[in-house]
Design a protein around this motif. Structure first.
Motif, PDB file in Angstrom:
ATOM      1  N   ARG A   1    -113.614 104.412  30.841  1.00 31.45           N
ATOM      2  CA  ARG A   1    -112.902 104.985  29.689  1.00 31.45           C
ATOM      3  C   ARG A   1    -112.943 106.516  29.736  1.00 31.45           C
ATOM      4  O   ARG A   1    -111.962 107.174  29.402  1.00 31.45           O
ATOM      5  N   ALA A   2    -114.090 107.064  30.147  1.00 30.72           N
ATOM      6  CA  ALA A   2    -114.208 108.525  30.243  1.00 30.72           C
ATOM      7  C   ALA A   2    -113.198 109.071  31.243  1.00 30.72           C
ATOM      8  O   ALA A   2    -112.546 110.099  30.998  1.00 30.72           O
ATOM      9  N   ILE A   3    -113.030 108.391  32.353  1.00 29.33           N
ATOM     10  CA  ILE A   3    -112.068 108.827  33.374  1.00 29.33           C
ATOM     11  C   ILE A   3    -110.639 108.666  32.850  1.00 29.33           C
ATOM     12  O   ILE A   3    -109.783 109.518  33.096  1.00 29.33           O
ATOM     13  N   GLU A   4    -110.388 107.599  32.098  1.00 28.09           N
ATOM     14  CA  GLU A   4    -109.067 107.416  31.476  1.00 28.09           C
ATOM     15  C   GLU A   4    -108.762 108.562  30.515  1.00 28.09           C
ATOM     16  O   GLU A   4    -107.637 109.070  30.479  1.00 28.09           O
ATOM     17  N   ILE A   5    -109.752 108.955  29.727  1.00 23.85           N
ATOM     18  CA  ILE A   5    -109.579 110.075  28.789  1.00 23.85           C
ATOM     19  C   ILE A   5    -109.256 111.344  29.563  1.00 23.85           C
ATOM     20  O   ILE A   5    -108.315 112.069  29.231  1.00 23.85           O
ATOM     21  N   LEU A   6    -110.023 111.606  30.611  1.00 25.37           N
ATOM     22  CA  LEU A   6    -109.797 112.795  31.434  1.00 25.37           C
ATOM     23  C   LEU A   6    -108.371 112.804  31.991  1.00 25.37           C
ATOM     24  O   LEU A   6    -107.658 113.809  31.879  1.00 25.37           O
ATOM     25  N   ALA A   7    -107.940 111.693  32.545  1.00 26.12           N
ATOM     26  CA  ALA A   7    -106.603 111.607  33.139  1.00 26.12           C
ATOM     27  C   ALA A   7    -105.507 111.795  32.084  1.00 26.12           C
ATOM     28  O   ALA A   7    -104.511 112.495  32.318  1.00 26.12           O
ATOM     29  N   ALA A   8    -105.691 111.200  30.917  1.00 24.52           N
ATOM     30  CA  ALA A   8    -104.695 111.324  29.849  1.00 24.52           C
ATOM     31  C   ALA A   8    -104.602 112.764  29.356  1.00 24.52           C
ATOM     32  O   ALA A   8    -103.502 113.272  29.082  1.00 24.52           O
ATOM     33  N   LEU A   9    -105.738 113.437  29.269  1.00 26.71           N
ATOM     34  CA  LEU A   9    -105.744 114.835  28.827  1.00 26.71           C
ATOM     35  C   LEU A   9    -105.076 115.735  29.863  1.00 26.71           C
ATOM     36  O   LEU A   9    -104.340 116.656  29.505  1.00 26.71           O
ATOM     37  N   GLU A  10    -105.334 115.452  31.131  1.00 24.98           N
ATOM     38  CA  GLU A  10    -104.686 116.231  32.191  1.00 24.98           C
ATOM     39  C   GLU A  10    -103.171 116.101  32.099  1.00 24.98           C
ATOM     40  O   GLU A  10    -102.442 117.085  32.215  1.00 24.98           O
ATOM     41  N   LYS A  11    -102.709 114.885  31.872  1.00 24.55           N
ATOM     42  CA  LYS A  11    -101.268 114.635  31.787  1.00 24.55           C
ATOM     43  C   LYS A  11    -100.668 115.303  30.549  1.00 24.55           C
ATOM     44  O   LYS A  11     -99.629 115.961  30.630  1.00 24.55           O
ATOM     45  N   GLU A  12    -101.317 115.135  29.411  1.00 27.19           N
ATOM     46  CA  GLU A  12    -100.807 115.673  28.143  1.00 27.19           C
ATOM     47  C   GLU A  12    -100.732 117.202  28.151  1.00 27.19           C
ATOM     48  O   GLU A  12     -99.753 117.789  27.721  1.00 27.19           O
ATOM     49  N   PHE A  13    -101.811 117.838  28.646  1.00 25.43           N
ATOM     50  CA  PHE A  13    -101.891 119.302  28.572  1.00 25.43           C
ATOM     51  C   PHE A  13    -101.554 119.992  29.889  1.00 25.43           C
ATOM     52  O   PHE A  13    -101.645 121.213  29.994  1.00 25.43           O
ATOM     53  N   LYS A  14    -101.157 119.200  30.893  1.00 27.28           N
ATOM     54  CA  LYS A  14    -100.764 119.734  32.204  1.00 27.28           C
ATOM     55  C   LYS A  14    -101.824 120.675  32.782  1.00 27.28           C
ATOM     56  O   LYS A  14    -101.551 121.807  33.148  1.00 27.28           O
ATOM     57  N   VAL A  15    -103.054 120.146  32.830  1.00 26.23           N
ATOM     58  CA  VAL A  15    -104.188 120.879  33.394  1.00 26.23           C
ATOM     59  C   VAL A  15    -104.888 119.990  34.413  1.00 26.23           C
ATOM     60  O   VAL A  15    -104.638 118.790  34.472  1.00 26.23           O
ATOM     61  N   VAL A  16    -105.759 120.598  35.186  1.00 28.19           N
ATOM     62  CA  VAL A  16    -106.601 119.849  36.110  1.00 28.19           C
ATOM     63  C   VAL A  16    -108.038 120.009  35.626  1.00 28.19           C
ATOM     64  O   VAL A  16    -108.510 121.124  35.430  1.00 28.19           O
ATOM     65  N   ILE A  17    -108.688 118.873  35.403  1.00 26.31           N
ATOM     66  CA  ILE A  17    -110.076 118.884  34.942  1.00 26.31           C
ATOM     67  C   ILE A  17    -110.931 118.254  36.028  1.00 26.31           C
ATOM     68  O   ILE A  17    -110.701 117.110  36.416  1.00 26.31           O
ATOM     69  N   ASN A  18    -111.910 118.998  36.497  1.00 29.59           N
ATOM     70  CA  ASN A  18    -112.807 118.504  37.536  1.00 29.59           C
ATOM     71  C   ASN A  18    -113.685 117.390  36.961  1.00 29.59           C
ATOM     72  O   ASN A  18    -114.176 117.497  35.843  1.00 29.59           O
ATOM     73  N   GLN A  19    -113.880 116.322  37.722  1.00 30.29           N
ATOM     74  CA  GLN A  19    -114.707 115.209  37.230  1.00 30.29           C
ATOM     75  C   GLN A  19    -116.148 115.629  36.977  1.00 30.29           C
ATOM     76  O   GLN A  19    -116.870 114.973  36.246  1.00 30.29           O
ATOM     77  N   SER A  20    -116.565 116.768  37.535  1.00 32.71           N
ATOM     78  CA  SER A  20    -117.916 117.267  37.265  1.00 32.71           C
ATOM     79  C   SER A  20    -118.070 117.689  35.802  1.00 32.71           C
ATOM     80  O   SER A  20    -119.187 117.892  35.323  1.00 32.71           O
ATOM     81  N   GLU A  21    -116.955 117.800  35.079  1.00 33.55           N
ATOM     82  CA  GLU A  21    -116.991 118.148  33.648  1.00 33.55           C
ATOM     83  C   GLU A  21    -117.258 116.926  32.765  1.00 33.55           C
ATOM     84  O   GLU A  21    -117.521 117.070  31.573  1.00 33.55           O
ATOM     85  N   LEU A  22    -117.171 115.726  33.317  1.00 34.81           N
ATOM     86  CA  LEU A  22    -117.357 114.509  32.519  1.00 34.81           C
ATOM     87  C   LEU A  22    -118.652 114.488  31.708  1.00 34.81           C
ATOM     88  O   LEU A  22    -118.627 114.054  30.551  1.00 34.81           O
ATOM     89  N   PRO A  23    -119.789 114.964  32.247  1.00 31.79           N
ATOM     90  CA  PRO A  23    -121.015 114.939  31.429  1.00 31.79           C
ATOM     91  C   PRO A  23    -120.913 115.769  30.145  1.00 31.79           C
ATOM     92  O   PRO A  23    -121.640 115.511  29.189  1.00 31.79           O
TER      93      PRO A  23
END
Length: 84
Positions: free
Chosen positions: A44-66
Motif C-alpha cells: 500500500r505504501a508503494i501504491e501511495i508513492l506511485a499515485a502521488l508521483e502520477k498526480e503531482f508529476k514528481v519522482v519520489i525515491n523509494q528511500s523516502e518511504l520510511p
C-alpha cells in the motif's frame, strides 16, 4: 505559496491516501500512522508513492518511504520532491 494552494494539495494527498488504504477521510489525521492505525502494508505504501508521483508529476525515491508514515510525512516528502 498561498494557504489555499497548500490546503488544496493536502486535500488531494489525503484523498489519494484514503482511497488506497480504503478508509474514510475522517478516519485519518495528519499524524495517524498508516501501518499501525490503518493496517497499511508495504505494498500500500508503494501504491501511495506511485499515485502521488502520477498526480503531482514528481519522482519520489523509494528511500523516502520510511518518512511516509502519516499525512504530515507524505506532504513533506511530496513537497520536497516537487520543490514547493
Amino acid at each position: 505559496m498561498s494557504t489555499a494552494i497548500r490546503d488544496e494539495r493536502l486535500v488531494t494527498i489525503k484523498e489519494i491516501v484514503c482511497d488506497i488504504l480504503e478508509i474514510e477521510e475522517d478516519e485519518v489525521t495528519e499524524v495517524s500512522l498508516f501501518k499501525e492505525d490503518h493496517n497499511a502494508d508495504s505494498l500500500r505504501a508503494i501504491e501511495i508513492l506511485a499515485a502521488l508521483e502520477k498526480e503531482f508529476k514528481v519522482v519520489i525515491n523509494q528511500s523516502e518511504l520510511p518518512r511516509m508514515v502519516n499525512l504530515k510525512g507524505v506532504y513533506g516528502v511530496v513537497s520536497e520532491s516537487a520543490g514547493w
